[in-house]
Design a protein around this motif. Structure first.
Motif, PDB file in Angstrom:
ATOM      1  N   SER A   1       0.827  -1.214   0.000  1.00 23.09           N
ATOM      2  CA  SER A   1       0.000   0.000   0.000  1.00 23.09           C
ATOM      3  C   SER A   1       0.862   1.265   0.000  1.00 23.09           C
ATOM      4  O   SER A   1       0.471   2.290  -0.570  1.00 23.09           O
TER       5      SER A   1
ATOM      6  N   ALA B   1      -8.456   1.688  -6.298  1.00 22.56           N
ATOM      7  CA  ALA B   1      -9.056   2.868  -5.667  1.00 22.56           C
ATOM      8  C   ALA B   1      -9.128   2.675  -4.152  1.00 22.56           C
ATOM      9  O   ALA B   1      -8.822   3.576  -3.375  1.00 22.56           O
ATOM     10  N   LYS B   2      -9.495   1.474  -3.746  1.00 21.50           N
ATOM     11  CA  LYS B   2      -9.514   1.125  -2.320  1.00 21.50           C
ATOM     12  C   LYS B   2      -8.623  -0.092  -2.130  1.00 21.50           C
ATOM     13  O   LYS B   2      -8.626  -0.998  -2.964  1.00 21.50           O
ATOM     14  N   TYR B   3      -7.896  -0.104  -1.048  1.00 25.07           N
ATOM     15  CA  TYR B   3      -7.061  -1.272  -0.808  1.00 25.07           C
ATOM     16  C   TYR B   3      -6.863  -1.491   0.680  1.00 25.07           C
ATOM     17  O   TYR B   3      -6.802  -0.559   1.465  1.00 25.07           O
ATOM     18  N   GLU B   4      -6.792  -2.763   0.990  1.00 27.40           N
ATOM     19  CA  GLU B   4      -6.516  -3.158   2.366  1.00 27.40           C
ATOM     20  C   GLU B   4      -5.074  -2.770   2.690  1.00 27.40           C
ATOM     21  O   GLU B   4      -4.167  -3.031   1.908  1.00 27.40           O
ATOM     22  N   ARG B   5      -4.898  -2.173   3.820  1.00 32.02           N
ATOM     23  CA  ARG B   5      -3.532  -1.850   4.236  1.00 32.02           C
ATOM     24  C   ARG B   5      -3.038  -2.961   5.157  1.00 32.02           C
ATOM     25  O   ARG B   5      -3.670  -3.251   6.167  1.00 32.02           O
TER      26      ARG B   5
END
Length: 334
Positions: A270, A289-293
């Motif tokens: 990330s 656009a959205k990602y798990e950190r």
């Protein structure tokens, strides 16, 4: 110093060439074909043949592969051995990974002892894979730690275990050789984790990019848009810092006979996405656009102080490394 550099067309070696020439050393590098050799020479058009040339070594896994390569007039004083296979497309762990790594390493040491008595210093690229314990991390990772993989596990588990085994057994074989054979040369080993940073522009083939940089190539090509994978190796080093560590390992008397764990620190996938979005806003639409950190708590502690004290390493930032890498990938057509 006259230096033999193996694996000349590799990701790390290409940068080693630059630092060796900057240090006014004369360099002979090994490649598998004349095409690759000429490509590297063409990138240094103003360097004379007595300063930079190549020799063919077709298969480093052959016992006598380096017998001729180590002979030189004027003779070599040092060897940087960076050639070793690394990919997860493994059909036969012994044939594809373990033999090339182990035989390639002991093979060159035997060849130097037999045919190049002038060589006084040898540095070998090992890996954090020869240090890491995937079954349970020690209190702190440093040069005293070895991965506990057995040969049986390396042969019969999976490609990743075979790779870690190949790195451990190759490095152990090198240290054993020096201890038993008492050659004229000293040994230094360099153990990097994930290697990031710019690819040299004369290997503009995005399909054969080194494994470490594949993830970033896939990111900027939009292949990670839906899901960002979990960070696999959470520590890293820039390829230019790694190349410089290799060169200093043969230049400095105090580096002889030592193992070096080299890393700039920890990162997460990330973090890489954030850096690319910040520095290349035009690529944002290709990135998730959205990602798990991934958790920011590091799963283990590490100590890279020996590399700083003995090799004077000052590590580049992740932002500099990723920015330069993306620029180099774009220049190569990504």
């Amino acid at each position: 110093m006259r230096v033999l550099l193996t694996g000349g067309s590799g990701f790390i070696a290409a940068h080693c060439v630059d630092y060796l020439l900057q240090g006014n050393h004369s360099v002979v590098f090994t490649v598998r074909s004349h095409d690759k050799g000429k490509k590297i020479l063409s990138n240094h058009p103003n360097v004379s043949q007595d300063k930079l040339s190549y020799v063919i070594v077709e298969d480093i896994a052959k016992e006598d592969a380096f017998n001729e390569a180590v002979k030189s007039d004027p003779p070599f004083e040092a060897v940087l051995h960076t050639a070793s296979p690394f990919h997860f497309n493994v059909k036969d762990p012994k044939k594809d990974l373990l033999d090339p790594a182990i035989i390639g390493t002991t093979g060159i040491l035997k060849a130097i002892k037999k045919n190049a008595p002038s060589v006084k210093r040898v540095a070998i690229t090992s890996s954090f894979a020869s240090i890491i314990n995937t079954k349970g991390h020690p209190e702190v990772y440093n040069e005293d730690v070895w991965n506990p993989v057995t040969m049986d596990e390396a042969l019969h588990t999976d490609a990743a275990t075979a790779y870690r085994g190949s790195k451990k057994f190759a490095e152990k074989a090198a240290w054993d050789f020096v201890e038993k054979e008492k050659p004229n040369f000293t040994l230094t080993t360099i153990c990097p984790p994930l290697v990031l940073g710019p690819v040299v522009h004369y290997f503009n083939d995005l399909s054969s990019i080194n494994t470490s940089n594949e993830l970033i190539r896939d990111m900027i090509q939009g292949k990670m848009k839906d899901e960002l994978p979990t960070t696999r190796v959470v520590i890293w080093i820039d390829v230019r810092d790694l190349a410089l560590a290799h060169v200093r390992a043969i230049e400095r008397p105090e580096a002889q006979g030592k193992r070096f764990f080299v890393t700039a620190g920890s990162y997460r996938n990330s973090d890489i996405v954030d850096i690319i979005k910040k520095n290349f806003p035009d690529l944002a639409s290709k990135l998730p656009a959205k990602y798990e950190r991934d958790p920011k708590d590091d799963p283990f502690k590490f100590d890279n102080s020996r590399s700083k004290d003995v090799l004077s390493m000052e590590y580049r930032s992740l932002e500099e490394s990723i920015t330069d890498l993306v620029k180099s990938l774009q220049a190569a057509g990504a």
